[in-house]
Enzyme design. Sequence first.
Site, PDB file in Angstrom:
ATOM      1  N   SER A   6       0.864  -1.177   0.000  1.00 10.08           N
ATOM      2  CA  SER A   6       0.000   0.000   0.000  1.00 10.08           C
ATOM      3  C   SER A   6       0.899   1.224   0.000  1.00 10.08           C
ATOM      4  O   SER A   6       1.725   1.377   0.899  1.00 10.08           O
ATOM      5  CB  SER A   6      -0.862   0.007   1.272  1.00 10.08           C
ATOM      6  N   HIS A  29      -1.619  -2.106  -3.984  1.00  6.10           N
ATOM      7  CA  HIS A  29      -2.862  -1.857  -3.238  1.00  6.10           C
ATOM      8  C   HIS A  29      -3.163  -0.365  -3.218  1.00  6.10           C
ATOM      9  O   HIS A  29      -2.320   0.449  -2.814  1.00  6.10           O
ATOM     10  CB  HIS A  29      -2.705  -2.380  -1.806  1.00  6.10           C
ATOM     11  N   ASP A  31      -5.485   2.548  -1.662  1.00  4.14           N
ATOM     12  CA  ASP A  31      -6.347   2.874  -0.520  1.00  4.14           C
ATOM     13  C   ASP A  31      -7.165   4.113  -0.848  1.00  4.14           C
ATOM     14  O   ASP A  31      -6.714   5.242  -0.654  1.00  4.14           O
ATOM     15  CB  ASP A  31      -5.491   3.142   0.725  1.00  4.14           C
ATOM     16  N   MET A  33      -9.980   6.660  -0.140  1.00  2.61           N
ATOM     17  CA  MET A  33     -10.742   7.154   1.013  1.00  2.61           C
ATOM     18  C   MET A  33     -11.464   8.450   0.633  1.00  2.61           C
ATOM     19  O   MET A  33     -10.859   9.331   0.020  1.00  2.61           O
ATOM     20  CB  MET A  33      -9.798   7.421   2.189  1.00  2.61           C
ATOM     21  N   HIS A  62      -9.056  -0.860  -2.899  1.00  2.00           N
ATOM     22  CA  HIS A  62      -9.849  -0.932  -1.661  1.00  2.00           C
ATOM     23  C   HIS A  62     -10.612   0.371  -1.525  1.00  2.00           C
ATOM     24  O   HIS A  62     -10.031   1.418  -1.238  1.00  2.00           O
ATOM     25  CB  HIS A  62      -8.879  -1.149  -0.487  1.00  2.00           C
ATOM     26  N   MET A  64     -12.681   2.624   0.430  1.00  2.00           N
ATOM     27  CA  MET A  64     -13.174   2.998   1.756  1.00  2.00           C
ATOM     28  C   MET A  64     -14.045   4.245   1.560  1.00  2.00           C
ATOM     29  O   MET A  64     -13.661   5.375   1.898  1.00  2.00           O
ATOM     30  CB  MET A  64     -12.007   3.253   2.712  1.00  2.00           C
ATOM     31  N   MET A 133      -9.939  -6.241   7.693  1.00  2.12           N
ATOM     32  CA  MET A 133      -9.193  -5.101   8.225  1.00  2.12           C
ATOM     33  C   MET A 133      -8.690  -5.443   9.622  1.00  2.12           C
ATOM     34  O   MET A 133      -9.471  -5.771  10.518  1.00  2.12           O
ATOM     35  CB  MET A 133     -10.072  -3.850   8.266  1.00  2.12           C
ATOM     36  N   ASP A 171      -5.276  -6.474   5.996  1.00  4.27           N
ATOM     37  CA  ASP A 171      -4.741  -5.120   5.808  1.00  4.27           C
ATOM     38  C   ASP A 171      -4.662  -4.387   7.139  1.00  4.27           C
ATOM     39  O   ASP A 171      -5.675  -4.140   7.787  1.00  4.27           O
ATOM     40  CB  ASP A 171      -5.675  -4.353   4.854  1.00  4.27           C
TER      41      ASP A 171
END
Length: 212
Positions: A6, A29, A31, A33, A62, A64, A133, A171
């Site tokens: 990540s 990866h 992330d 958000m 991913h 979020m 998570m 993760d």
Amino acid sequence: MICAPSFLSSNFSKLKQEILSINEAKWLHFDVMDGLFVSNTTYDHQMLKTIGEFSNQVFDCHLMIEKPEKYVDNYIENGADYITFHYEASHNPLKLIQYIQSKGVKAGISIKPNTRVEVLDDLLEYLDLILIMSVEPGKGGQKFIPNALDKINYLNNIRTQKKYEYLIEVDGGIQFDTAKMVKNVGCDVIVVGSFIFNQSNRNQIIKELENV
Ligand SMILES: O=C(CO)[C@@H](O)[C@H](O)COP(=O)(O)O
């Protein structure tokens, strides 16, 4: 195991150099958000377009974010190989799983540390990946939460009994010791951020994590 670095903890002012420093990782990866599902905001699908210009790694996204069904096409259209959304953010997870898969992209679902793994029971047969998570989503550099181990073990046992084919990913707070712990209970993919980006010999660290 597969190590999916990540780059959340990387130096974004020299992003290309940072991504190329982990060029031996098969997966990358992302992330994502939105500042709503989690308080932090990072980047959106544009990051896949940018990094896709110089990386042919497996893009493991991913999300979020709130309302993932509203934005998922942006990731499908910009090179996502896996799209993982949060159970806690979806009103109809099976519909979204099947939509993602209908576009030729692998579908994953993620649960936060306080969400019971049994909520996924009716979805398991449809999933390509489950992301457990082991920290509260929102930032890197946090401490591993051990309840992830029971969830991974539960998913691994069901996978074996029912001959499902999903990957189990974890993760948050992964270093050599926690990588060994999650491998021992059936984890297939480890997301590792700060432990890799705090070191200089990153490709070496990735190889060692994959072979703990
Ligand atoms: O995305 C999150 C939390 O939302 C992080 O878990 C990173 O994906 C990895 O961070 P480290 O714990 O490895 O620094």
